[in-house]
Design a protein around this motif. Structure first.
Motif: not given
Length: 962
Positions: A925-926, A928-929, A932-933
């Motif tokens: 999850r991290r 993926k975040y 995107q950033e």
């Protein structure tokens, strides 16, 4: 100002290749291209270009025109191999026109030319090798195929073999533009940013504790199983976030060197992807390298190994020469048998599919350590309690109990004390800890599979396999040829494809199932033959001249029967492979994966039944349906069925499992490594005889690899099958042979290094292919785990004496009704488990030749046998006693309780252990975040740079973003 050649080169690059255009449109295409080339000449004259720029532009145009006419010639003209370009024994001039435009005077790296991994220019790395013979008649197909390869952008060189001028090597190289184009089409994930490891906030107290622990660890010796990180290269892929490669966002990716950005395994996979989609003849289905290999146009196709796996210099002082050398020193060498496997290196060199196999094998081997330890503990517990076992004491002291003969006529009467050794050996495997071990192994199998799911998830994350999906598979050529007349639309691609009618498919499946059933009947017939052999031989050995064999006739019978059974198993395996291949082709599977799954299932069923049928007979049928003295059950009313030894049938089962397991593993290891070693040694010997020892070192890498053995035609099938069958031996009858996990562990420690040595040194380099898991084998492992619970319940209840002893201790022994079951409660058990037979009631054909006078000086009146029956003088002679029914009820109750209890534990463990570790889920999850950033920041940075450049050039626009 932009050069007018830019528009022309763009238009020319967007023009479809000749191989994808119909014959009607080729003439129009030729005219259009020539018009384009004529139209551009005045534009060249109008531009303010230097003479060198104009010369380069003309060379580019000439290159495209030459390639264009080469394509037309390859399609329209009669085909023939351009053997005039070949120089025997030397690197030949390239047949690709791009290599003719080399800049004169450029230095060629001598080192790259010498190692045999590059073209003659020393710059273009060889990504793939094709091998054919000039005498092969498929010249036209091969020539069209090679011209279409060049049309796809691949560069090519040819060279004749040093040892045989008839053999031609075709060397292929993929330039950066081709790699980038197809990497984007194949969604190859490449690194684009360094990973930022997120650390949880910790309290000061916890930091202090960790510091003290790390300081304490510094005093301890270094972990010997870990690999030396100094010898391992920094694998950039594992420290970077990855994303599907895109040429439009190429500035986002970490590209230090375009030549090494795509590793060798990825380059060969891209080239193979191209070769599978190139046409070799006009027609809808005349496409792909596999068809050319099957029809004999090419003899072999393989990527190259990265040089030699040996080096004169030490890896610690001079480092590794190449990845193959590094793998040999850190993985395939026998000196590192105790170290962990460098799985990232294996994956980088051989691909994810082979890497997953070795990851699974290493995980299975590691999980065998607790199973082997507990099994050894059960065995040692039997050794330590041997002198305190009341049952074995009574057997050894029963000199006055005379047992009935175990075969007709030639078998003599015997004292029960003569089986003292067998009773003690039986106690080593059949003791109070056996039930616990059976439950433990059933739970262990579940834990092994559940934790493998978690391990596989971690590997899939580290190797970028989480979001990877297999491409829509191509239809098998045999399926197309069979059903090309009937077509329907593919729901995924929307294109017409061959279609197999439902009735035809069902009829083929029924015929295939009938063939499987027939072959299983053949196995049962072979077991029946072994049973007849045991029945006949036990009487022969009982009348043997040698006293050693005569006194141990039953053990000799069992040992020889097991050896003969092993030979039959190995012979039938050869037959089963041919039958499974025939039945699978008869079914006409649509794709290669369907064919592979069908073939795998058939081969596993055949070999599993073949390997375990005799074991099932000994475990559950031997001595169960023999009748009793005076009324024996006979085979075909002739041969008396074999009885168990007076000490029980478990010793026969232990011998069967021990001998089969050791012989099977020894034979498999020899065939895996010994056979390729002998073949490669013979090839090298012939080369030394023809060319001498000095010539051997000058062979290029493609010649050395061609002389190695090709990988098995079925891929990793044999490796997986061997381990799955071993897993069945380790779990299914483990209650009868607790040392099976220990033998499997010792074998697997050797197996890992054998397979590694074979892949690195004895086989050609296999194509690096991707996979998310171990495929159909996981379902087979789950099925074996379920079957093991059932079989172990029956082994404990039926084969061993655990239940009869328990019933005697609680119901009939000295402690009956007291709720105790110690050794003192087993006093008198042996006498209670034996029935009495009147010798005069023997049948004529069963009556022994001796009357037993050697025991007491007078003929025997009574003898004993293992069963719960009434005395000959009771109202119902030789009828079952009440104790028999109590034992039978207890056995059935134990089977039901054991199975339900263990299955409940298995399902509970499966429910409690999640398939995905929590820390991995948080990392995903991290990541993926963060991705995107990072993509947003990179895009923002690019737009800002473009804005600054426009302002610098005086080109600014209103309302720009950002």
């Amino acid at each position: 100002p932009e050069s007018p050649l830019a528009g022309f080169s763009t238009a020319l690059s967007q023009t479809p290749s000749i191989s994808s255009i119909s014959s009607e449109g080729r003439e129009d295409l030729q005219v259009n291209r020539l018009e384009t080339q004529i139209w551009i000449k005045p534009d060249i004259q109008k531009t303010d270009m230097d003479f060198s720029e104009i010369l380069n532009a003309i060379q580019e145009i000439a290159k495209d025109v030459n390639i264009f006419f080469d394509e037309l010639e390859g399609v329209n003209s009669p085909s023939k191999d351009d053997d005039s370009l070949l120089h025997h024994g030397n690197l030949t001039s390239t047949s690709d026109d791009a290599s003719r435009l080399e800049v004169v005077g450029e230095e060629v790296p001598d080192k790259n030319k010498a190692n045999g991994l590059y073209f003659r220019d020393g710059k273009c790395r060889i990504d793939y090798i094709l091998v054919y013979r000039k005498s092969n008649p498929q010249t036209e197909k091969r020539e069209v195929f090679e011209r279409n390869i060049r049309a796809e952008g691949l560069q090519m060189e040819k060279e004749s073999s040093l040892t045989n001028s008839d053999i031609i090597f075709v060397k292929l190289h993929a330039p950066w533009e081709v790699l980038g184009k197809y990497a984007e089409l194949m969604n190859v994930r490449m690194p684009f940013r360094r990973k930022i490891y997120y650390l949880h906030r910790r309290y000061k107290f916890m930091n202090r504790i960790e510091k003290q622990i790390s300081r304490f660890r510094g005093w301890l010796p270094r972990k010997p199983m870990k690999l030396d990180k100094e010898t391992l290269p920094d694998l950039e892929e594992n420290d970077c976030y990855t994303a599907p490669f895109s040429q439009q966002r190429i500035h986002h990716f970490i590209i230090h060197n375009k030549d090494t950005f795509f590793n060798n395994a990825t380059r060969s996979r891209i080239v193979h992807h191209i070769l599978q989609r190139v046409k070799y003849e006009e027609g809808k289905n005349k496409i792909g390298l596999n068809r050319l290999l099957s029809n004999g146009s090419y003899e072999a196709a393989f990527p190259l190994h990265e040089g030699s796996y040996r080096s004169k210099n030490s890896i610690r002082t001079h480092g590794a020469e190449n990845h193959r050398h590094l793998l040999y020193e850190c993985w395939a060498s026998w000196g590192v048998w105790y170290k962990y496997q460098p799985l990232d290196l294996v994956r980088r060199y051989f691909g994810e599919k082979i890497g997953l196999y070795f990851a699974w094998l290493g995980w299975y081997t590691g999980m065998l350590f607790p199973a082997a330890f507990i099994g050894l503990f059960v065995f040692l517990y039997g050794v330590t309690t041997l002198n305190h076992c009341q049952v074995s004491k009574e057997v050894c002291q029963a000199t006055d109990i005379i047992m009935c003969p175990i075969c007709d006529k030639y078998c003599p009467f015997m004292r029960l004390s003569d089986s003292c050794i067998y009773a003690k050996v039986t106690h080593l495997f059949d003791n109070g800890a056996t039930v616990f071990f059976a439950v433990f192994m059933a739970v262990w199998a579940t834990v092994f599979l559940e934790f493998w799911k978690r391990r596989r998830a971690v590997i899939a994350y580290d190797w970028d396999l989480i979001d990877w999906e297999e491409e829509e598979e191509e239809i098998r050529p045999q399926f197309e040829a069979k059903y090309s007349k009937k077509e329907r639309m593919n729901p995924i691609s929307g294109k017409p494809e061959p279609y197999q009618a439902f009735a035809d498919k069902c009829s083929r499946l029924i015929v295939s199932a009938s063939g499987i059933f027939f072959m299983i009947c053949v196995v049962i017939a072979a077991v029946f033959g072994i049973v007849i052999y045991r029945v006949v031989t036990v009487s022969t050995f009982a009348a043997f001249k040698w006293a050693l064999i005569r006194n141990n006739s039953q053990v000799a019978t069992t040992g020889t029967a097991v050896c003969i059974n092993f030979c039959i198993i190995m012979l039938l395996n050869v037959l089963y492979e041919k039958v499974a291949l025939f039945l699978t082709n008869l079914e006409q599977p649509r794709t290669e994966s369907e064919w592979e799954n069908s073939f795998t299932l058939k081969m596993f069923l055949f070999q599993f039944v073949n390997l375990n049928s005799s074991t099932f007979y000994i475990a559950f049928f031997l001595g169960r349906f023999t009748g009793h003295p005076g009324a024996y059950l006979r085979l075909i009313n002739r041969w008396r069925l074999e009885e168990c030894h007076p000490s029980g049938c478990l010793i026969d089962l232990c011998m069967q499992m021990g001998i089969i397991m050791v012989l099977k593993q020894t034979w498999n290891n020899f065939m895996e490594l010994g056979y390729p070693l002998i073949q490669n040694w013979w090839t090298r010997r012939k080369l030394r005889q023809e060319y001498g020892t000095q010539k051997k070192t000058t062979f290029p890498q493609w010649e050395k690899d061609y002389n190695l053995q090709p990988m098995n035609a079925y891929g990793l099938f044999d490796e997986y099958l061997e381990m799955i069958l071993q897993f069945g031996f380790t779990t299914i009858f483990v209650a009868a042979f607790p040392l099976a996990p220990l033998l499997a562990l010792l074998n697997n420690i050797i197996e890992i290094r054998l397979d590694a040595y074979k892949f690195v040194t004895q086989w050609r380099r296999p194509l690096a292919s991707r996979a998310k898991d171990i495929g159909i084998w996981y379902g087979i492992l789950e099925g074996i785990g379920i079957l093991s619970v059932i079989t172990n319940a029956f082994v404990i209840a039926v084969t061993s004496d655990f239940i009869p002893r328990l019933v005697y201790a609680y119901k009939y022994g000295p402690c009956a009704g007291q709720g105790e079951a110690g050794q003192k409660c087993m006093v008198g058990y042996v006498n209670a488990s034996l029935s009495v037979f009147l010798v005069s009631d023997f049948e004529n054909r069963s009556e022994p030749t001796s009357n037993g006078s050697e025991f007491s000086g007078s003929p025997l009146k009574y003898c004993r046998y293992r069963d719960y029956r009434d005395s000959p003088h009771s109202p119902v002679p030789y009828g079952y006693t009440l104790q028999f029914w109590h034992v039978l009820a207890a056995r059935l109750a134990f089977i039901i309780v054991f199975e339900h209890l263990v299955f409940c534990i298995k399902h509970l463990i499966s429910y409690l252990i999640p398939d995905l570790p929590k820390d991995l889920r948080d990392r995903m999850r991290r990541e993926k975040y963060l991705i995107q950033e990072m993509m947003y920041e990179a895009e923002l940075e690019r737009l800002q740079k473009e804005r600054k450049e426009r302002k610098k050039n005086g080109k600014s626009y209103h309302n720009e973003w950002p």
